[in-house]
Scaffold this motif. Structure first.
Motif, PDB file in Angstrom:
ATOM      1  N   LEU A 238      -7.650  -4.945  -1.639  1.00 52.08           N
ATOM      2  CA  LEU A 238      -6.989  -3.606  -1.575  1.00 52.08           C
ATOM      3  C   LEU A 238      -7.294  -2.835  -3.094  1.00 52.08           C
ATOM      4  O   LEU A 238      -7.499  -1.870  -2.955  1.00 52.08           O
ATOM      5  CB  LEU A 238      -5.562  -3.710  -1.028  1.00 52.08           C
ATOM      6  CG  LEU A 238      -5.244  -3.765   0.437  1.00 52.08           C
ATOM      7  CD1 LEU A 238      -3.856  -3.949   0.525  1.00 52.08           C
ATOM      8  CD2 LEU A 238      -6.002  -2.764   1.197  1.00 52.08           C
ATOM      9  N   MET A 239      -6.867  -3.824  -3.803  1.00 53.56           N
ATOM     10  CA  MET A 239      -7.029  -3.028  -5.242  1.00 53.56           C
ATOM     11  C   MET A 239      -8.239  -2.865  -5.645  1.00 53.56           C
ATOM     12  O   MET A 239      -8.473  -1.600  -6.141  1.00 53.56           O
ATOM     13  CB  MET A 239      -6.108  -4.013  -6.159  1.00 53.56           C
ATOM     14  CG  MET A 239      -6.164  -3.588  -7.634  1.00 53.56           C
ATOM     15  SD  MET A 239      -5.185  -4.559  -8.386  1.00 53.56           S
ATOM     16  CE  MET A 239      -6.300  -6.070  -8.519  1.00 53.56           C
ATOM     17  N   ASN A 240      -9.099  -3.795  -5.375  1.00 53.34           N
ATOM     18  CA  ASN A 240     -10.582  -3.273  -5.940  1.00 53.34           C
ATOM     19  C   ASN A 240     -11.145  -2.190  -4.964  1.00 53.34           C
ATOM     20  O   ASN A 240     -11.861  -1.502  -5.671  1.00 53.34           O
ATOM     21  CB  ASN A 240     -11.484  -4.881  -5.519  1.00 53.34           C
ATOM     22  CG  ASN A 240     -11.084  -5.756  -6.711  1.00 53.34           C
ATOM     23  OD1 ASN A 240     -10.413  -5.369  -7.674  1.00 53.34           O
ATOM     24  ND2 ASN A 240     -11.422  -7.171  -6.042  1.00 53.34           N
ATOM     25  N   ASN A 241     -10.743  -2.214  -3.749  1.00 46.06           N
ATOM     26  CA  ASN A 241     -11.319  -0.870  -3.052  1.00 46.06           C
ATOM     27  C   ASN A 241     -10.780   0.359  -3.366  1.00 46.06           C
ATOM     28  O   ASN A 241     -11.376   1.557  -3.180  1.00 46.06           O
ATOM     29  CB  ASN A 241     -11.318  -1.267  -1.611  1.00 46.06           C
ATOM     30  CG  ASN A 241     -11.990  -2.220  -1.079  1.00 46.06           C
ATOM     31  OD1 ASN A 241     -13.056  -2.499  -1.521  1.00 46.06           O
ATOM     32  ND2 ASN A 241     -11.557  -2.865  -0.027  1.00 46.06           N
TER      33      ASN A 241
ATOM     34  N   GLY B 273      -1.956  -1.381  -6.958  1.00 44.80           N
ATOM     35  CA  GLY B 273      -1.461  -2.051  -7.992  1.00 44.80           C
ATOM     36  C   GLY B 273      -1.819  -3.357  -7.722  1.00 44.80           C
ATOM     37  O   GLY B 273      -2.027  -3.852  -6.895  1.00 44.80           O
ATOM     38  N   PRO B 274      -1.535  -4.295  -8.901  1.00 49.26           N
ATOM     39  CA  PRO B 274      -2.041  -5.660  -8.707  1.00 49.26           C
ATOM     40  C   PRO B 274      -0.709  -6.320  -7.926  1.00 49.26           C
ATOM     41  O   PRO B 274       0.493  -5.695  -8.091  1.00 49.26           O
ATOM     42  CB  PRO B 274      -2.178  -6.146 -10.276  1.00 49.26           C
ATOM     43  CG  PRO B 274      -1.455  -5.017 -11.020  1.00 49.26           C
ATOM     44  CD  PRO B 274      -1.552  -3.878 -10.389  1.00 49.26           C
ATOM     45  N   LEU B 275      -0.991  -7.379  -7.369  1.00 53.19           N
ATOM     46  CA  LEU B 275       0.189  -8.237  -6.503  1.00 53.19           C
ATOM     47  C   LEU B 275       0.170  -9.672  -7.143  1.00 53.19           C
ATOM     48  O   LEU B 275      -0.794 -10.388  -7.251  1.00 53.19           O
ATOM     49  CB  LEU B 275      -0.104  -7.776  -5.163  1.00 53.19           C
ATOM     50  CG  LEU B 275       1.033  -8.841  -4.067  1.00 53.19           C
ATOM     51  CD1 LEU B 275       0.961  -7.703  -2.970  1.00 53.19           C
ATOM     52  CD2 LEU B 275       0.533 -10.041  -3.624  1.00 53.19           C
ATOM     53  N   ALA B 276       1.516 -10.044  -7.337  1.00 54.01           N
ATOM     54  CA  ALA B 276       1.514 -11.751  -7.523  1.00 54.01           C
ATOM     55  C   ALA B 276       2.136 -12.088  -6.285  1.00 54.01           C
ATOM     56  O   ALA B 276       3.219 -11.614  -6.201  1.00 54.01           O
ATOM     57  CB  ALA B 276       2.170 -11.654  -8.688  1.00 54.01           C
ATOM     58  N   CYS B 277       1.818 -13.287  -5.830  1.00 60.81           N
ATOM     59  CA  CYS B 277       2.097 -13.967  -4.888  1.00 60.81           C
ATOM     60  C   CYS B 277       3.021 -15.305  -5.108  1.00 60.81           C
ATOM     61  O   CYS B 277       2.242 -16.036  -5.523  1.00 60.81           O
ATOM     62  CB  CYS B 277       1.385 -14.267  -3.466  1.00 60.81           C
ATOM     63  SG  CYS B 277       2.198 -14.229  -1.982  1.00 60.81           S
TER      64      CYS B 277
ATOM     65  N   ARG C 158       0.769  -1.366  -0.044  1.00 60.35           N
ATOM     66  CA  ARG C 158       0.059  -0.122  -0.063  1.00 60.35           C
ATOM     67  C   ARG C 158       0.674   1.198  -0.171  1.00 60.35           C
ATOM     68  O   ARG C 158       0.564   2.250  -0.747  1.00 60.35           O
ATOM     69  CB  ARG C 158      -0.849   0.101   1.273  1.00 60.35           C
ATOM     70  CG  ARG C 158      -2.364   0.067   1.034  1.00 60.35           C
ATOM     71  CD  ARG C 158      -3.221  -0.053   2.268  1.00 60.35           C
ATOM     72  NE  ARG C 158      -2.503   0.195   3.496  1.00 60.35           N
ATOM     73  CZ  ARG C 158      -2.681  -0.756   4.477  1.00 60.35           C
ATOM     74  NH1 ARG C 158      -3.732  -1.663   4.348  1.00 60.35           N
ATOM     75  NH2 ARG C 158      -1.846  -0.591   5.649  1.00 60.35           N
ATOM     76  N   ALA C 159       1.814   1.286   0.779  1.00 55.70           N
ATOM     77  CA  ALA C 159       2.598   2.501   1.220  1.00 55.70           C
ATOM     78  C   ALA C 159       4.015   2.770   0.576  1.00 55.70           C
ATOM     79  O   ALA C 159       4.292   3.649   0.428  1.00 55.70           O
ATOM     80  CB  ALA C 159       2.513   2.649   2.585  1.00 55.70           C
TER      81      ALA C 159
END
Length: 765
Positions: A326-329, A335-339, A295-296
DNA sequence: GAGCACTGC
């Protein structure tokens, strides 16, 4: 003098310090080089030559290009200092942080000084891991403008990429060099031995350090370089220190530490943050921190260290869910996150995913994507991922613990060391300045964490190592000069086992059987049963079992398909022993080799089975060397019993007796309460079982278990099963009954009393 | 009725 062409010239000219003619240098770049007395000016001139001094071929354009890059490495700038120290000292401790170029450059520097190719000698550089040995050798072959496997090569288990007589620089695993030492204790082939990554303190490196320290006194011509991370250097300097007046009576020599050659690294600064309060749940805190970063913090990938497969898969799911939320809100700022999970048992193809680029923004100009790698310790040493800017370190890892009293190694989630925390933080600074979030307080870091991770030698069962040391001619194991001495009880346990296996006699001397056992890359129990297996007409089968026991678990059990996997396993199961099931699995695998999908369809790991095939072939070659016959019984009635009998000859110390009712066993002599592991394929609960390993998880379990007969134990291991050495209890009484019955039987034959008939009758019912 | 941190010969 030698047949060294450079020296021959030199002798004629008397004195070689004057600058040689340019035409001569063009043809002979090493002209005027005195072994072990070269200067950096000479070497730099040779490096600039158009001719490769080792092959006499003209240098390629690629060579020049790589050379330009090499010149920028920190270690290159200190070449002169290195040669001065190397010339003056037999043993050097070297510290070079990541990016210093030590692993690739120092061995090459040594080549120009030792000139091993003129003396038929080699320079060895050891690595703890195979991939490192292979990839560094390839890189250095390119740098030296030679074919990999010719002048520069590598040697690892299953692959010897060297050419005898041509190779003079050899990268190898530490275990390989230790193996060589067993057959050539003076390591006469080598002019210089470099132990790289010594701070990792693998068992093999620790033993090699002990050997080399002694060897240095016997071979004044041998040079030794210990390369390590900063924190350990002082310890090695002291260990390899010398007393200048050693041996002179009345003189109290002052310990002179080994000289230190220090090269700075080339990494970026990493800012370290601590939590204010200890975190009660490190997994939860870790997930929270990753999301906070996402986020930050600015663009850049994240590396999170957790302890094991299950924890990692679980954390990945949670991070993914929350990050999507988080991204949808807030699509304008998150941005998008890949884990991506990372641990060793993951198939290589999935491991490759850690190198995928971070996801792209969802829309042009939108917030950038981010990649989060959630990894075990594998990312601390074995694998480096470029592009990591943020590291999240909860401060734990699974570590091996050895309890010599009950002879069990187990894995325990434990706090990491300061050195390990530092290494983890460093992973954030490989490409640009980074940040490391430690999920513990600074106070805990300072006062609670140990300086160094315990070396392997303090955490392992040393049965194997002790056999190797004895084979190496070390007489007094307790007084051997270890960098860190193992607990005496650990050594005693190892000696005891080797004595019961008849690898060592009662005075601790190696027996001919023990000498043979030491040649097999196996635990002593496995080596013993393999060697005796022809007596039971089942060496083909035992060879397979041993190979299967030497590779990772072959059973695959995906969480979503447990039932199917268990059913597939049941079809391959032999009811009186997991060892027999392993044999069956391997044979079925070989019969179905034409079918590429067979392993997968039966929920088996094709990778592990292929490894077993490879190990089996290697062991077969060692058996041939000792003329151990490969035989099988044709009699199907005794086929499996023979295998079970041979198992008893190696594993008679790992037997348990059923006591009481449900899944309750007591290990023989150690009297540990254990249960059959749920993965065990036995259809009932036999009274006597032999097991391959003892694992401590939710409760103590024995795993890979086979039903055995007490008569076999008494017959093939009479010393261990001497009842006078047993404490009173159900196990002893049960054995006593077996002995009485056997005695009774022989009495019946000569005509005996009714008691025995009575017993026989009872047995029938 | 459970698990395999990571290497190496």
């Amino acid at each position: 003098m030698s047949d060294n062409p450079y020296l021959a010239h030199l002798n004629k000219k008397k004195g070689g310090s004057s600058t040689p003619a340019p035409e001569l240098l063009a043809k002979e770049p090493l002209f005027g080089f005195l072994p072990r007395r070269v200067t950096s000016a000479q070497v730099q001139r040779a490096l600039e030559s158009d001719v490769n001094p080792f092959t006499k071929a003209p240098h390629t354009a690629q060579y020049k290009k790589i050379l330009a890059a090499r010149k920028k490495l920190p270690v290159y700038a200190q070449m002169e200092e290195f040669y001065k120290m190397f010339t003056e000292h037999q043993i050097i401790v070297m510290v070079g942080e990541t990016g210093s170029g030590k692993t690739t450059q120092i061995p090459q520097f040594v080549c120009y000084s030792d000139l091993p190719h003129t003396k038929g000698k080699l320079i060895a550089c050891t690595q703890p891991r195979r991939v490192a040995a292979m990839s560094v050798a390839k890189r250095v072959a390119d740098e030296m403008d030679v074919q990999l496997g010719e002048h520069v090569g590598y040697s690892i288990r299953f692959e010897d990429m060297t050419t005898p007589g041509t190779t003079f620089l050899k990268y190898m695993t530490d275990g390989m060099l230790l193996r060589e030492a067993m057959n050539d204790p003076l390591l006469t082939r080598y002019s210089t031995i470099i132990l790289d990554e010594a701070h990792e303190r693998t068992l093999a490196t620790d033993i090699l350090m002990g050997l080399l320290k002694t060897l240095a006194k016997q071979r004044s011509d041998l040079k030794i370089i210990i390369m390590s991370a900063t924190l350990d250097a002082v310890k090695f300097q002291k260990y390899f220190g010398i007393k200048p007046k050693e041996g002179v009576e009345g003189e109290q020599g002052i310990m002179q530490p080994a000289p230190l050659f220090k090269v700075p690294g080339r990494t970026h600064p990493v800012e370290v943050f601590y939590t204010q309060e200890p975190e009660p749940d490190y997994v939860e805190a870790a997930i929270r921190t990753v999301l906070m970063i996402h986020r930050a913090e600015d663009e850049g990938d994240v590396l999170l260290f957790l302890t094991g497969e299950e924890e990692i898969e679980d954390a990945c799911r949670k991070i993914k869910l929350e990050a999507d939320d988080l991204m949808n809100n807030d699509p304008d700022s998150v941005g998008p996150l890949a884990c991506v999970p990372l641990y060793s048992s993951l198939p290589p193809q999935q491991q490759q995913r850690i190198f995928d680029p971070a996801p792209s923004p969802r829309s042009g100009g939108g917030p950038p994507g981010r990649k989060v790698v959630v990894s075990t310790n594998i990312a601390e040493t074995s694998l480096t991922i470029d592009g990591i800017v943020y590291v999240v370190d909860p401060g734990f890892s699974k570590q091996k613990v050895y309890n010599p009293r009950i002879r069990v190694e187990s894995l325990l989630v434990s706090p990491i060391s300061k050195a390990s925390a530092q290494q983890r933080a460093g992973r954030a600074g490989r490409t640009r300045p980074g940040k490391c979030f430690r999920l513990y307080t600074e106070k805990d870091f300072m006062s609670e964490l140990e300086e160094q991770t315990h070396p392997e030698i303090l955490k392992s069962n040393l049965a194997n190592t002790v056999l190797e040391l004895v084979k190496l001619g070390i007489k007094d194991l307790v007084r051997f000069d270890y960098v860190d001495a193992p607990a005496p009880e650990t050594l005693m346990r190892a000696l005891e086992l080797l004595n019961y296996l008849a690898a060592l006699d009662d005075d601790g001397n190696l027996t001919p059987l023990g000498a043979m056992m030491a040649e097999f890359p196996l635990d002593p129990q496995l080596a013993k049963m393999l060697i005796v297996s022809p007596e039971f007409k089942c060496s083909n089968e035992i060879l397979t079992v041993v190979a299967m026991l030497s590779v990772p678990n072959v059973w695959v059990r995906p969480p979503s398909m447990r039932k199917e996997a268990d059913a597939a396993k049941a079809e391959l199961t032999i009811p009186n022993g997991d060892h027999l099931t392993m044999l069956n699995v391997y044979n079925m695998y070989m019969q179905n080799k034409y079918d590429k999908n067979w392993a997968w369809q039966h929920y088996l790991s094709a990778r592990a089975l292929a490894q077993a095939e490879n190990v089996r072939a290697q062991l077969e070659r060692t058996m041939e060397r000792f003329e151990i016959e490969l035989v099988s019984s044709q009699d199907m009635r005794t086929f499996y019993d023979n295998v079970r009998k041979a198992l008893c000859c190696g594993f008679f110390m790992q037997v348990a007796h059923r006591e009481g009712e449900k899944n309750n066993y007591l290990t023989v002599k150690d009297n540990q309460v254990v249960g059959l592991h749920p993965s065990c394929g036995l259809d009932n609960q036999p009274e006597w079982v032999l097991f391959n390993e003892f694992v401590l998880t939710t409760r103590p379990y024995i795993r890979t278990v086979t039903d055995v007969r007490p008569e076999w134990l008494l017959e093939y291991a009479p010393t261990y099963f001497d009842l006078s050495t047993f404490t009173d209890g159900e196990t002893k009484r049960a054995l006593q009954r077996v002995i009485n019955k056997r005695a009774g039987k022989s009495e019946v034959r000569v005509g005996s009393n009714g008691d025995n008939r009575e017993k026989k009758k009872r047995k029938k019912n």
